[in-house]
Enzyme design. Structure first.
Site, PDB file in Angstrom:
ATOM      1  N   LYS A 113      -5.196  -0.656 -19.410  1.00  0.00           N
ATOM      2  CA  LYS A 113      -3.919  -1.247 -19.122  1.00  0.00           C
ATOM      3  C   LYS A 113      -2.708  -0.402 -19.243  1.00  0.00           C
ATOM      4  CE  LYS A 113      -5.428  -5.915 -18.567  1.00  0.00           C
ATOM      5  NZ  LYS A 113      -6.871  -5.859 -18.763  1.00  0.00           N
TER       6      LYS A 113
HETATM    7  C1  PLP Z   1      -8.012  -6.130 -18.200  1.00  0.00           C
HETATM    8  C2  PLP Z   1      -9.211  -5.468 -18.345  1.00  0.00           C
HETATM    9  C3  PLP Z   1     -10.538  -5.694 -17.230  1.00  0.00           C
HETATM   10  C4  PLP Z   1     -10.138  -6.184 -16.070  1.00  0.00           C
HETATM   11  O1  PLP Z   1      -9.399  -5.702 -15.047  1.00  0.00           O
HETATM   12  P1  PLP Z   1      -8.877  -6.429 -13.811  1.00  0.00           P
HETATM   13  O2  PLP Z   1      -7.888  -5.478 -13.356  1.00  0.00           O
HETATM   14  O3  PLP Z   1      -8.443  -7.644 -14.283  1.00  0.00           O
HETATM   15  O4  PLP Z   1      -9.996  -6.579 -12.817  1.00  0.00           O
HETATM   16  C5  PLP Z   1     -11.552  -5.089 -17.839  1.00  0.00           C
HETATM   17  N1  PLP Z   1     -11.706  -4.573 -19.225  1.00  0.00           N
HETATM   18  C6  PLP Z   1     -10.799  -4.417 -19.994  1.00  0.00           C
HETATM   19  C7  PLP Z   1     -11.007  -3.850 -21.215  1.00  0.00           C
HETATM   20  C8  PLP Z   1      -9.553  -5.126 -19.683  1.00  0.00           C
HETATM   21  O5  PLP Z   1      -8.729  -5.004 -20.710  1.00  0.00           O
END
Ligand code: PLP
Length: 470
Positions: A113
């Site tokens: 993120k």
């Molecule tokens: C947010 C997240 C996901 C999922 O990603 P999306 O964009 O919601 O599909 C997968 N793995 C981790 C470690 C995350 O923080």
């Protein structure tokens, strides 16, 4: 480039008009009016670019209301070796024949993120300064999103963050990450309750329109278009690292929850990046795997939503999914509104007709699901065969990629977090602890800044009002 809503509001909006927004006024999600197509000469030119340059080239196709020199400088300041730990920013690592990991988790909070949120922090500061405005970001987190938002917004002018988390329910590492921030514009509020209580408070405060306007309350959730756009860049970067020429094709496997990450892959593919397949991996919360197998999208009730060892994928509905369905339906906004508005509210889901669902494969999508036992086995196998420790979410991706990979197919698995964040499951899988990166060693012992409050929206509103004066 202008933006429109998936539910039919076609008022042409520029990028900076939607940058600070969540949903479109009609309840839909914003998408560009069309995807820019990348020709062969452009793709060839991009092959040699540094990550920040590549980000600039892609972003400028979608952003025409920030002067190019400013956008270039925003990209250069965001994607640095100092923040992301390597010159490549998202380096690729082979883990088996034809199978690669693309590292997206070397930013400040050890999860992918950061790739988008770090850019968002700089974009917000830039746009707020240009408008002479301020923004107070209110959010609820059970871990990853909140810390990524705080590390992106810390010290930024014009922005304050009020982040609610369930008191005592995050891992010690996650708490330390957030609560050790000493920046005056970051406010950690630990709510005496569970994550849903935090989310209910955010909803209640956001529904108080008078309060929201007066205190300029905003959010940074995963439906934000700028976040999705920032994620498109690493699909190109991964492709260039895995191939020697632009005649080659690759597939991506993506651990998925809210469909943000893989939706960026869909956008990259629509732009003409030679992506064969987009392999969507879920955990036991398999809303999306069910859809891609059957054409039925069925939102889960809270009691049906499992708490798993890949918690950032524990979703009951996928908040970005409407964007893909809109494209799948040939951008039929009336039908999209019917499905995501009336049908979801009435039936908690919908089933596409055979004719509507048939084109899904043409968009490259396949899916699979992974369980706790699969995660343990995958973490152990990858560790024993390659000496690489992977986190639980990435393990879901590797598991499904391995199941789905065809002979000769080049498959890139997106690594979405580092194992240090999920030590308990790593111990269970291989009997040893993951090493946190050097910069974060001992973080649990730093002084903490956090206010504990009752699960009460009025109290949170008072706190915000008191802390919005400099
Ligand atoms: C947010 C997240 C996901 C999922 O990603 P999306 O964009 O919601 O599909 C997968 N793995 C981790 C470690 C995350 O923080």
């Amino acid at each position: 480039m202008k933006y429109l809503s998936t539910r039919g509001d076609a008022t042409p909006r520029a990028f900076c008009e939607i940058l600070l927004e969540g949903l479109a006024p009609d309840g839909g999600l914003y998408l560009p009016a069309a995807y820019p197509k990348i020709d062969a000469a452009t793709l060839q030119r991009w092959r040699g670019l540094r990550y920040a340059e590549l980000a600039f080239e892609i972003l400028k196709l979608y952003i025409d209301d920030i002067p190019a020199v400013d956008l270039k400088s925003l990209c250069d300041r965001t994607y640095t070796e100092a923040v992301f730990g390597s010159a490549a920013i998202t380096p690729l690592k082979p883990i088996a024949e034809g199978l690669y990991l693309e590292a997206l988790s070397n930013g400040p909070t050890l999860a992918f993120k950061d790739m988008a949120m770090q850019l968002l922090g700089n974009l917000f500061e830039y746009e707020l300064a240009r408008r002479g405005e301020q923004l107070n970001i209110l959010g609820a987190t059970s871990g990853d999103t909140g810390s990524a938002a705080e590390y992106a917004m810390r010290g930024k002018r014009g922005v304050r963050v009020f982040m609610l988390s369930p008191n005592g329910r995050m891992s010690p590492f996650q708490q330390a990450q957030m609560f050790s921030l000493q920046d005056a514009n970051i406010h950690n509020i630990a709510i005496e309750g569970v994550f849903d209580d935090c989310q209910d408070i955010v909803k209640a405060v956001s529904n108080d329109l008078e309060f929201k306007r007066r205190w300029r309350i905003g959010t940074v959730n995963s439906i934000n278009w700028a976040r999705l756009l920032a994620q498109v860049v690493y699909y190109f970067a991964g492709y260039f690292q895995a191939t020697k020429t632009n005649h080659e094709r690759v597939s991506f496997a993506v651990p998925s929850g809210n469909f943000g990450n893989i939706c960026a892959g869909h956008v990259a593919r629509m732009m003409g990046l030679p992506i064969d397949r987009l392999v969507l991996a879920t955990n036991e919360n398999d809303v999306l795997d069910e859809f891609f197998r059957t054409g039925t999208y069925r939102v889960r009730a809270a009691a049906e939503t499992h708490e798993t060892s890949s918690p950032s994928m524990d979703i009951s509905k996928a908040s970005n999914f409407e964007r893909f369905v809109f494209d799948l339906l040939g951008r039929d906004a009336t039908r999209t509104r019917e499905l995501f508005g009336a049908a979801l509210a009435r039936d908690g889901g919908f089933t596409l007709t055979a004719a509507e669902f048939a084109p899904a494969a043409g968009f490259g999508f396949v899916s699979g699901r992974s369980t706790h036992a699969d995660r343990l086995a995958t973490i152990k196998r990858v560790w024993e065969q390659t000496g690489t420790m992977v986190d639980t979410h990435t393990a879901d991706g590797i598991q499904v990629a391995t199941e789905r990979r065809l002979p000769g197919e080049t498959m890139i698995v997106l690594e979405t977090a580092l194992p240090a964040k999920f030590a308990a499951t790593i111990r269970e899988a291989i009997g040893r602890d993951p090493e946190p990166p050097a910069a974060l060693r001992g973080i649990e012992r730093l002084p903490k800044r956090c206010t504990v409050m009752a699960a009460d929206a009025a109290g949170v509103q008072r706190y915000i009002a008191e802390h919005c004066v400099d």
